[in-house]
Design an enzyme around this catalytic site. Sequence first.
Site, PDB file in Angstrom:
ATOM      1  N   LYS A  15       0.865  -1.190   0.000  1.00 24.09           N
ATOM      2  CA  LYS A  15       0.000   0.000   0.000  1.00 24.09           C
ATOM      3  C   LYS A  15       0.892   1.227   0.000  1.00 24.09           C
ATOM      4  O   LYS A  15       2.047   1.150   0.434  1.00 24.09           O
ATOM      5  CB  LYS A  15      -0.903   0.014   1.249  1.00 24.09           C
ATOM      6  CG  LYS A  15      -2.130   0.860   1.112  1.00 24.09           C
ATOM      7  CD  LYS A  15      -3.256   0.104   0.436  1.00 24.09           C
ATOM      8  CE  LYS A  15      -4.485   0.946   0.264  1.00 24.09           C
ATOM      9  NZ  LYS A  15      -5.627   0.155  -0.209  1.00 24.09           N
TER      10      LYS A  15
HETATM   11  P1  NAD Z   1     -12.765   7.832  -2.905  1.00 21.74           P
HETATM   12  O1  NAD Z   1     -11.690   8.798  -2.584  1.00 21.74           O
HETATM   13  O2  NAD Z   1     -13.195   7.678  -4.320  1.00 21.74           O
HETATM   14  O3  NAD Z   1     -14.077   8.163  -2.024  1.00 21.74           O
HETATM   15  C1  NAD Z   1     -14.037   8.265  -0.621  1.00 21.74           C
HETATM   16  C2  NAD Z   1     -15.392   8.786  -0.153  1.00 21.74           C
HETATM   17  O4  NAD Z   1     -15.435   8.736   1.281  1.00 21.74           O
HETATM   18  C3  NAD Z   1     -15.681  10.234  -0.547  1.00 21.74           C
HETATM   19  O5  NAD Z   1     -17.057  10.369  -0.830  1.00 21.74           O
HETATM   20  C4  NAD Z   1     -15.331  11.014   0.730  1.00 21.74           C
HETATM   21  O6  NAD Z   1     -16.007  12.267   0.811  1.00 21.74           O
HETATM   22  C5  NAD Z   1     -15.837  10.037   1.765  1.00 21.74           C
HETATM   23  N1  NAD Z   1     -15.276  10.213   3.105  1.00 21.74           N
HETATM   24  C6  NAD Z   1     -13.999  10.440   3.463  1.00 21.74           C
HETATM   25  N2  NAD Z   1     -13.923  10.539   4.796  1.00 21.74           N
HETATM   26  C7  NAD Z   1     -15.181  10.341   5.274  1.00 21.74           C
HETATM   27  C8  NAD Z   1     -15.760  10.321   6.563  1.00 21.74           C
HETATM   28  N3  NAD Z   1     -14.998  10.506   7.643  1.00 21.74           N
HETATM   29  N4  NAD Z   1     -17.094  10.102   6.686  1.00 21.74           N
HETATM   30  C9  NAD Z   1     -17.866   9.914   5.597  1.00 21.74           C
HETATM   31  N5  NAD Z   1     -17.377   9.902   4.348  1.00 21.74           N
HETATM   32  C10 NAD Z   1     -16.053  10.142   4.197  1.00 21.74           C
HETATM   33  O7  NAD Z   1     -12.264   6.415  -2.306  1.00 21.74           O
HETATM   34  P2  NAD Z   1     -12.766   4.960  -2.749  1.00 21.74           P
HETATM   35  O8  NAD Z   1     -11.821   4.450  -3.764  1.00 21.74           O
HETATM   36  O9  NAD Z   1     -14.220   4.969  -2.975  1.00 21.74           O
HETATM   37  O10 NAD Z   1     -12.422   4.138  -1.415  1.00 21.74           O
HETATM   38  C11 NAD Z   1     -13.336   4.042  -0.327  1.00 21.74           C
HETATM   39  C12 NAD Z   1     -12.907   2.892   0.577  1.00 21.74           C
HETATM   40  O11 NAD Z   1     -12.889   1.671  -0.202  1.00 21.74           O
HETATM   41  C13 NAD Z   1     -11.502   3.008   1.177  1.00 21.74           C
HETATM   42  O12 NAD Z   1     -11.487   2.407   2.453  1.00 21.74           O
HETATM   43  C14 NAD Z   1     -10.646   2.182   0.222  1.00 21.74           C
HETATM   44  O13 NAD Z   1      -9.438   1.726   0.817  1.00 21.74           O
HETATM   45  C15 NAD Z   1     -11.621   1.055  -0.068  1.00 21.74           C
HETATM   46  N6  NAD Z   1     -11.311   0.305  -1.278  1.00 21.74           N
HETATM   47  C16 NAD Z   1     -11.238   0.950  -2.485  1.00 21.74           C
HETATM   48  C17 NAD Z   1     -10.959   0.219  -3.629  1.00 21.74           C
HETATM   49  C18 NAD Z   1     -10.924   0.856  -4.997  1.00 21.74           C
HETATM   50  O14 NAD Z   1     -10.828   0.105  -5.983  1.00 21.74           O
HETATM   51  N7  NAD Z   1     -11.056   2.150  -5.120  1.00 21.74           N
HETATM   52  C19 NAD Z   1     -10.719  -1.168  -3.517  1.00 21.74           C
HETATM   53  C20 NAD Z   1     -10.816  -1.788  -2.273  1.00 21.74           C
HETATM   54  C21 NAD Z   1     -11.122  -1.031  -1.168  1.00 21.74           C
END
Ligand code: NAD
Length: 420
Positions: free
Chosen positions: A111
């Site tokens: 990561k």
């Molecule tokens: P992103 O940056 O596209 O979106 C994150 C979202 O969370 C945004 O809407 C932001 O405003 C919101 N957010 C941030 N802090 C917050 C809080 N304290 N309370 C409420 N909302 C909050 O990120 P993403 O890619 O959608 O990732 C989201 C989660 O999924 C993370 O934990 C990431 O590690 C996990 N994840 C993502 C992927 C991927 O392919 N993108 C894969 C596996 C896991």
Amino acid sequence: MTVPAPPAPVTPLCAALRQLREAGEQLGLDNAVVEALARPHQEVTVHFPVPSTDSGMATFTGHRVQHNLARGPGKGGIRYAPDVDLDEVKALAMWMTWKSALLDIPFGGAKGGVAFDPAGRSSHELEAITRAFTHAISRFIGPELDIPAPDVGTDERTMAWMMDAYARSTGQLAPAVVTGKPLVLGGSHGRANATSDGVGVVTLAALAAAGRRPRDGVSAAVQGFGKVGSGLARLYVDAGIAVRLISDRYGAIRNDAGIDVPALQDHVTRAGTVVGFDKADAIEPDSVLTADVTIVVPAAVEGVITAANATAVSAELVIEAANGPTTPEADAILRRRGTTVVPDILANSGGVLVSYFEWVQARQRERWSAERVDRQLRERVLAAWDHVSGQSGKTRTLRQAATAIAVRRVAEAQRLRGLI
Ligand code: NAD
């Protein structure tokens, strides 16, 4: 009388280490083996200057951690967020190791992240930061060494810049160095929605296991409306699940008749937040996790379901689309209350799975059809669900079963390679 200090929050790294120790006990692993798995293979911190429009030059700090490479090259996202630190990246890298092992993908876990807020930065600044970071870590990544992907605050554009910056730094045009690239640069069909698609597959399997059908009054609350949360909300609506509450880092909204997700998406594209959406009421963000719905989906950041709010969670199912959203104390509370928690390493594994498909396509100079990607995603996520749910039951939660399966595979790979 002095007021006692509140307990220190459980950090993601503490939570990840506790889960590993518990799996080690379940599997009867030697302490020395658990200790070897607890420590990252390599952790790199870089400080790099980037020209800035207002201050002339600003110095950024980034990290890349390879937790374990026993089963293959490191794999894991790059996060841009103000609170990124080395311990958080270590925890996220460890969870990537277990996720790849659980899905039986020939990757280890890694990561990375840069500590800054990408919101409000111009495309030009984001590109400059990404190129400088990639150059700084270019000796540590590579198609057979460690393969970054998008995560919080990064996207396919970031991956295109990383791929190009890696080529300039090393002289190797290697599309397999990153996944989550745009299609025209060798990205895979289905990668953009792979994580939410996988969460959708697991949700339907978990509902079926609970004897529920999505169209029979099932409702949901989703925390986070980014790449994962927004894709999942659309998918839930298509499946007949009423998404009643949605939040992001700026606020939260509620509509008990079901939020019009496509209209919300248009609003977010314009406004940058769910706040101000006129077809729903503004609510307290904290109430999203404790709302009276069937399914709660944390899809934002770590450590949001804690000992302080777990007793108020009334959903039957918590589906962990985010990595590490539930602390170990909260996990124990939810278990006592009979809430089913589908753990992150299973629930959001669609992302790393299709990243693996993209890497295979890049290595073979091939392009798979969208149908092939979708079919293989479903088959492999469902196989992992069946395996984990078959190993859980009265004595083991889904998380305990999933972590034990993964840790056993990694420990075995380490042993066979003579690494422990
Ligand atoms: P992103 O940056 O596209 O979106 C994150 C979202 O969370 C945004 O809407 C932001 O405003 C919101 N957010 C941030 N802090 C917050 C809080 N304290 N309370 C409420 N909302 C909050 O990120 P993403 O890619 O959608 O990732 C989201 C989660 O999924 C993370 O934990 C990431 O590690 C996990 N994840 C993502 C992927 C991927 O392919 N993108 C894969 C596996 C896991």
